[in-house]
Scaffold this motif. Structure first.
Motif, PDB file in Angstrom:
ATOM      1  N   LEU A 113       0.847  -1.175   0.000  1.00 57.13           N
ATOM      2  CA  LEU A 113       0.000   0.000   0.000  1.00 57.13           C
ATOM      3  C   LEU A 113       0.891   1.236   0.000  1.00 57.13           C
ATOM      4  O   LEU A 113       1.982   1.228   0.573  1.00 57.13           O
ATOM      5  CB  LEU A 113      -0.912   0.020   1.229  1.00 57.13           C
ATOM      6  N   GLU A 114       0.447   2.296  -0.643  1.00 56.62           N
ATOM      7  CA  GLU A 114       1.199   3.546  -0.676  1.00 56.62           C
ATOM      8  C   GLU A 114       1.456   4.056   0.741  1.00 56.62           C
ATOM      9  O   GLU A 114       0.730   3.716   1.666  1.00 56.62           O
ATOM     10  CB  GLU A 114       0.392   4.635  -1.376  1.00 56.62           C
ATOM     11  N   GLY A 115       2.477   4.893   0.863  1.00 55.43           N
ATOM     12  CA  GLY A 115       2.672   5.571   2.124  1.00 55.43           C
ATOM     13  C   GLY A 115       4.037   5.425   2.752  1.00 55.43           C
ATOM     14  O   GLY A 115       4.316   6.047   3.769  1.00 55.43           O
ATOM     15  N   ARG A 169     -12.461  -2.508   1.829  1.00 53.11           N
ATOM     16  CA  ARG A 169     -11.259  -1.826   1.340  1.00 53.11           C
ATOM     17  C   ARG A 169     -10.470  -1.266   2.516  1.00 53.11           C
ATOM     18  O   ARG A 169     -11.049  -0.853   3.524  1.00 53.11           O
ATOM     19  CB  ARG A 169     -11.620  -0.690   0.397  1.00 53.11           C
ATOM     20  N   LYS A 170      -9.146  -1.214   2.374  1.00 54.18           N
ATOM     21  CA  LYS A 170      -8.312  -0.640   3.427  1.00 54.18           C
ATOM     22  C   LYS A 170      -8.678   0.815   3.690  1.00 54.18           C
ATOM     23  O   LYS A 170      -8.609   1.282   4.819  1.00 54.18           O
ATOM     24  CB  LYS A 170      -6.832  -0.748   3.077  1.00 54.18           C
ATOM     25  N   SER A 171      -9.059   1.526   2.650  1.00 56.52           N
ATOM     26  CA  SER A 171      -9.420   2.930   2.804  1.00 56.52           C
ATOM     27  C   SER A 171     -10.689   3.119   3.621  1.00 56.52           C
ATOM     28  O   SER A 171     -10.946   4.203   4.135  1.00 56.52           O
ATOM     29  CB  SER A 171      -9.580   3.586   1.437  1.00 56.52           C
ATOM     30  N   GLU A 217       3.202  -0.027  -5.811  1.00 55.27           N
ATOM     31  CA  GLU A 217       2.425   0.576  -4.735  1.00 55.27           C
ATOM     32  C   GLU A 217       0.965   0.703  -5.164  1.00 55.27           C
ATOM     33  O   GLU A 217       0.672   1.066  -6.302  1.00 55.27           O
ATOM     34  CB  GLU A 217       2.980   1.945  -4.371  1.00 55.27           C
ATOM     35  N   MET A 218       0.087   0.380  -4.235  1.00 55.90           N
ATOM     36  CA  MET A 218      -1.350   0.447  -4.498  1.00 55.90           C
ATOM     37  C   MET A 218      -1.991   1.491  -3.605  1.00 55.90           C
ATOM     38  O   MET A 218      -1.571   1.676  -2.458  1.00 55.90           O
ATOM     39  CB  MET A 218      -2.010  -0.901  -4.194  1.00 55.90           C
ATOM     40  N   LYS A 219      -3.030   2.111  -4.098  1.00 51.42           N
ATOM     41  CA  LYS A 219      -3.832   3.006  -3.275  1.00 51.42           C
ATOM     42  C   LYS A 219      -4.679   2.155  -2.329  1.00 51.42           C
ATOM     43  O   LYS A 219      -5.108   1.057  -2.704  1.00 51.42           O
ATOM     44  CB  LYS A 219      -4.746   3.855  -4.144  1.00 51.42           C
ATOM     45  N   PRO A 220      -4.937   2.632  -1.122  1.00 48.77           N
ATOM     46  CA  PRO A 220      -5.785   1.873  -0.196  1.00 48.77           C
ATOM     47  C   PRO A 220      -7.190   1.597  -0.745  1.00 48.77           C
ATOM     48  O   PRO A 220      -7.840   0.651  -0.339  1.00 48.77           O
ATOM     49  CB  PRO A 220      -5.839   2.755   1.047  1.00 48.77           C
ATOM     50  N   THR A 221      -7.621   2.397  -1.716  1.00 50.13           N
ATOM     51  CA  THR A 221      -8.925   2.161  -2.336  1.00 50.13           C
ATOM     52  C   THR A 221      -8.891   0.994  -3.310  1.00 50.13           C
ATOM     53  O   THR A 221      -9.934   0.522  -3.746  1.00 50.13           O
ATOM     54  CB  THR A 221      -9.414   3.414  -3.091  1.00 50.13           C
ATOM     55  N   HIS A 222      -7.689   0.527  -3.645  1.00 50.21           N
ATOM     56  CA  HIS A 222      -7.527  -0.558  -4.609  1.00 50.21           C
ATOM     57  C   HIS A 222      -7.171  -1.883  -3.957  1.00 50.21           C
ATOM     58  O   HIS A 222      -6.720  -2.807  -4.628  1.00 50.21           O
ATOM     59  CB  HIS A 222      -6.448  -0.203  -5.637  1.00 50.21           C
TER      60      HIS A 222
END
Length: 61
Positions: A9-11, A57-59, A45-50
């Protein structure tokens, strides 16, 4: 030529990603006997929405 694909995940900071590439390369070199020059590490890297677990979803957590 070992190729390692890491999905995250990004960040993470640039320093964390540099350390990840270094540590993964060392682990592959140690466990497979491959020369570090041949080890390729790909970070995706993935967005938490993905990304989701158990239908959430993680987001959204």
């Amino acid at each position: 030529m070992p190729i390692v694909n890491v999905k995250l995940l990004e960040g993470r900071s640039d320093d964390q990603l540099k350390a990840l590439v270094s540590e993964v390369t060392q682990a592959v070199e140690k466990t497979t006997g491959a020369n570090k020059e041949a080890v390729q590490v790909i970070i995706e890297e993935m967005k938490p929405t993905h990304f989701g677990v158990a239908g959430v979803r993680k987001s959204d957590q």
